[in-house]
Design a protein around this motif. Structure first.
Motif, PDB file in Angstrom:
ATOM      1  N   VAL A   1       0.823  -1.209   0.000  1.00 28.74           N
ATOM      2  CA  VAL A   1       0.000   0.000   0.000  1.00 28.74           C
ATOM      3  C   VAL A   1       0.859   1.262   0.000  1.00 28.74           C
ATOM      4  CG1 VAL A   1      -1.754   1.325   1.247  1.00 28.74           C
ATOM      5  CG2 VAL A   1      -1.888  -1.171   1.189  1.00 28.74           C
ATOM      6  N   LEU A   2       1.836   1.318   0.896  1.00 34.66           N
ATOM      7  CA  LEU A   2       2.578   2.558   1.145  1.00 34.66           C
ATOM      8  C   LEU A   2       3.980   2.568   0.555  1.00 34.66           C
ATOM      9  CD1 LEU A   2       1.548   3.079   4.884  1.00 34.66           C
ATOM     10  CD2 LEU A   2       0.549   4.163   2.859  1.00 34.66           C
ATOM     11  N   GLY A   3       4.382   1.493  -0.077  1.00 34.32           N
ATOM     12  CA  GLY A   3       5.697   1.429  -0.692  1.00 34.32           C
ATOM     13  C   GLY A   3       5.712   2.016  -2.090  1.00 34.32           C
ATOM     14  N   GLY A   4       6.644   1.559  -2.900  1.00 34.97           N
ATOM     15  CA  GLY A   4       6.867   2.199  -4.192  1.00 34.97           C
ATOM     16  C   GLY A   4       6.203   1.558  -5.390  1.00 34.97           C
ATOM     17  N   ALA A   5       5.402   0.510  -5.185  1.00 36.90           N
ATOM     18  CA  ALA A   5       4.834  -0.213  -6.333  1.00 36.90           C
ATOM     19  C   ALA A   5       4.007   0.692  -7.230  1.00 36.90           C
ATOM     20  CB  ALA A   5       4.002  -1.392  -5.836  1.00 36.90           C
ATOM     21  N   ASP A   6       3.125   1.477  -6.638  1.00 39.51           N
ATOM     22  CA  ASP A   6       2.266   2.328  -7.468  1.00 39.51           C
ATOM     23  C   ASP A   6       3.045   3.488  -8.078  1.00 39.51           C
ATOM     24  OD1 ASP A   6      -0.511   3.036  -8.370  1.00 39.51           O
ATOM     25  OD2 ASP A   6      -0.024   4.868  -7.264  1.00 39.51           O
ATOM     26  N   TRP A   7       3.984   4.038  -7.341  1.00 41.26           N
ATOM     27  CA  TRP A   7       4.852   5.103  -7.899  1.00 41.26           C
ATOM     28  C   TRP A   7       5.532   4.597  -9.170  1.00 41.26           C
ATOM     29  CZ3 TRP A   7      10.072   6.850  -5.322  1.00 41.26           C
ATOM     30  CH2 TRP A   7      10.517   8.030  -5.906  1.00 41.26           C
ATOM     31  N   GLN A   8       6.067   3.381  -9.108  1.00 42.98           N
ATOM     32  CA  GLN A   8       6.721   2.792 -10.268  1.00 42.98           C
ATOM     33  C   GLN A   8       5.739   2.631 -11.433  1.00 42.98           C
ATOM     34  OE1 GLN A   8      10.271   1.239 -10.665  1.00 42.98           O
ATOM     35  NE2 GLN A   8       9.390   1.954 -12.614  1.00 42.98           N
ATOM     36  N   LEU A   9       4.511   2.218 -11.134  1.00 45.23           N
ATOM     37  CA  LEU A   9       3.507   2.053 -12.193  1.00 45.23           C
ATOM     38  C   LEU A   9       3.189   3.382 -12.879  1.00 45.23           C
ATOM     39  CD1 LEU A   9       1.021  -0.478 -10.545  1.00 45.23           C
ATOM     40  CD2 LEU A   9       2.630  -0.928 -12.419  1.00 45.23           C
ATOM     41  N   TRP A  10       3.160   4.458 -12.113  1.00 46.50           N
ATOM     42  CA  TRP A  10       2.929   5.772 -12.719  1.00 46.50           C
ATOM     43  C   TRP A  10       4.071   6.161 -13.657  1.00 46.50           C
ATOM     44  CZ3 TRP A  10      -1.083   8.841 -13.337  1.00 46.50           C
ATOM     45  CH2 TRP A  10      -2.199   8.676 -12.521  1.00 46.50           C
ATOM     46  N   ILE A  11       5.297   5.906 -13.244  1.00 43.75           N
ATOM     47  CA  ILE A  11       6.434   6.223 -14.111  1.00 43.75           C
ATOM     48  C   ILE A  11       6.370   5.384 -15.379  1.00 43.75           C
ATOM     49  CG2 ILE A  11       8.945   6.282 -14.288  1.00 43.75           C
ATOM     50  CD1 ILE A  11       7.741   8.323 -12.323  1.00 43.75           C
TER      51      ILE A  11
ATOM     52  N   ARG B   1       9.763   4.188  11.736  1.00 44.62           N
ATOM     53  CA  ARG B   1      10.834   3.769  10.826  1.00 44.62           C
ATOM     54  C   ARG B   1      11.214   2.304  11.019  1.00 44.62           C
ATOM     55  NH1 ARG B   1      12.231   5.948   5.916  1.00 44.62           N
ATOM     56  NH2 ARG B   1      13.928   4.635   5.209  1.00 44.62           N
ATOM     57  N   ALA B   2      11.103   1.791  12.236  1.00 45.88           N
ATOM     58  CA  ALA B   2      11.449   0.386  12.481  1.00 45.88           C
ATOM     59  C   ALA B   2      10.209  -0.516  12.461  1.00 45.88           C
ATOM     60  CB  ALA B   2      12.160   0.244  13.826  1.00 45.88           C
ATOM     61  N   GLY B   3       9.065   0.043  12.053  1.00 45.99           N
ATOM     62  CA  GLY B   3       7.839  -0.728  11.996  1.00 45.99           C
ATOM     63  C   GLY B   3       7.410  -1.014  10.566  1.00 45.99           C
ATOM     64  N   THR B   4       6.153  -1.389  10.416  1.00 42.60           N
ATOM     65  CA  THR B   4       5.641  -1.720   9.082  1.00 42.60           C
ATOM     66  C   THR B   4       5.692  -0.518   8.148  1.00 42.60           C
ATOM     67  OG1 THR B   4       3.402  -1.273   9.909  1.00 42.60           O
ATOM     68  CG2 THR B   4       4.133  -3.573   9.889  1.00 42.60           C
ATOM     69  N   ILE B   5       5.416   0.683   8.673  1.00 44.05           N
ATOM     70  CA  ILE B   5       5.480   1.875   7.822  1.00 44.05           C
ATOM     71  C   ILE B   5       6.910   2.094   7.341  1.00 44.05           C
ATOM     72  CG2 ILE B   5       5.016   4.336   7.651  1.00 44.05           C
ATOM     73  CD1 ILE B   5       2.992   4.060   9.847  1.00 44.05           C
ATOM     74  N   GLY B   6       7.874   1.875   8.233  1.00 48.72           N
ATOM     75  CA  GLY B   6       9.272   2.021   7.841  1.00 48.72           C
ATOM     76  C   GLY B   6       9.672   1.042   6.753  1.00 48.72           C
TER      77      GLY B   6
END
Length: 401
Positions: free
Chosen positions: A199-209, A240-245
């Motif tokens: 959800v919060l990582g880079g997968a969708d950002w990459q798809l937009w590029i 930062r040391a959790g799931t969001i991190g």
């Protein structure tokens, strides 16, 4: 037309409705915080994904006023009904569009799920027809769920620690009175970690590029940034040391992958912003208390989202050198991570309890800041007056009857 008097629907600092006039006033204030443009050159073509809230809203307003950007903003906001107000971002976007038009900026908005293929196609079609190649993409999404367009699987983020349970002080309001509470969150399992990354990582950002590149819509010298956060060691176990991190680490890995893909024709960076009171940050346990204390201790050193957006845009357009750390991330959080400031916050954090809360944390300021996200507690707004709640989305036909 739905002209009516509305009252805040809230429990503590959580709100379920918004005030159109208050949201409008908040946007006006942020607009005035942005510098006026220098010269009259046309601005860059920009795509802002997550343009209605937080750093995405600040980046949109600063880009429009200070740099005359053109292009497209994307947000996902609930529409008004006869019974309910619209989401606060709906009203903020409506006012942003008015200000853009008054400033002569050609900027339009889409209301939809930026994770979806359909919104990507609509955005690409609009960009291709009205603007051409994109100079800047700002990616600023903090969503609770994402449907993978390739598999159809729905991923839901989880705010959990990794490795060990999280126990910490937290800010609570009991009958409107701020107090110190105790929080316990169990450790995340691997499925929760992976879902949060999706959800919060880079997968969708990459798809937009990928989508922009496939349509030939990346300008020479294209720059893209995704908003991130590091923060204090106080909040590290849950951030930062959790799931969001883990998700933010994936975002940073994605920036490197995009740079490899662009091969010198463009640049991708994650942007480490400073702490802020946003819809996203208020959902993270212990952040409310930390930010309240940080604001009290930082004083005049505090920088809001507009201040940081000004610094970011100056770097994006070359008015200032990029402030990069050893990992190639743009840093806007130097004010927050000042060693003396962090030491003072840590000392206060270790000592704080309900009895010392008022002297150690700006809890009333924090509650007001959260209220203003939804258009409440804004100075100068007459909350006794009836207001029009069925405001149309920019570019949509008026709903007046």
């Amino acid at each position: 037309m739905s002209l009516r008097e509305i009252k805040p629907g809230n429990h503590g600092y959580l709100y379920v409705n918004s005030h159109p006039t208050g949201c409008r006033a908040v946007v006006d204030r942020m607009w005035q915080q942005a510098p006026e443009p220098a010269g009259d050159r046309p601005g860059p073509v920009a795509l802002v994904i997550g343009s209605s809230a937080g750093y995405g809203l600040a980046a949109t307003l600063v880009g429009l006023r200070a740099h005359r950007m053109r292009g497209l903003g994307i947000a996902f906001e609930s529409a008004p009904t006869e019974r309910r107000t619209a989401g606060a971002g709906w009203y903020r976007t409506a006012r942003t569009a008015e200000l853009a038009a008054e400033a002569g900026s050609d900027f339009t908005f889409i209301n939809g799920d930026a994770f979806s293929d359909s919104v990507k196609e609509e955005a690409l079609d609009r960009l291709a027809a009205g603007f051409g190649k994109v100079d800047v993409l700002v990616y600023s999404i903090a969503a609770p769920r994402r449907k993978d367009p390739l598999t159809g699987e729905i991923h839901r983020s989880a705010i959990r620690p990794l490795g060990t349970d999280y126990r910490a002080k937290t800010l609570v309001f009991k009958e409107g009175v701020p107090q110190i509470g105790e929080l316990h969150l169990p450790v995340a399992d691997e499925a929760e970690r992976e879902a949060t990354v999706q959800v919060l990582g880079g997968a969708d950002w990459q798809l937009w590029i990928d989508a922009l590149e496939s349509r030939g819509l990346l300008a020479d010298g294209f720059r893209t940034v995704a908003l991130s956060y590091v923060g204090s060691d106080i909040t590290s176990p849950i951030y930062r040391a959790g799931t969001i991190g883990a998700a933010k680490q994936d975002l940073e890995d994605t920036a490197r992958a995009i740079n490899t893909r662009l091969k010198g024709t463009g640049d991708a960076y994650t942007v480490v912003a400073g702490a802020a009171v946003t819809q996203a940050s208020t959902a993270i346990p212990s952040i409310a208390l930390y930010i309240s204390m940080l604001h009290r201790i930082a004083g005049d050193a505090w920088q809001g989202t507009s201040d940081q957006a000004v610094a970011l845009w100056d770097q994006l357009v070359g008015n200032a050198e990029l402030e990069l750390d050893d990992e190639g991330r743009i840093r806007l959080d130097g004010w927050e991570m000042d060693a003396d400031l962090q030491a003072a916050v840590r000392t206060a954090w270790d000592r704080i309890d309900t009895d010392t809360l008022a002297a150690s944390a700006d809890t009333e300021w924090f509650r007001e800041q959260v209220g203003q996200i939804y258009g409440w507690d804004v100075p100068g707004v007459d909350y006794e007056a009836a207001v029009e709640t069925t405001v149309p989305w920019p570019g949509s036909p008026s709903t007046d009857a």
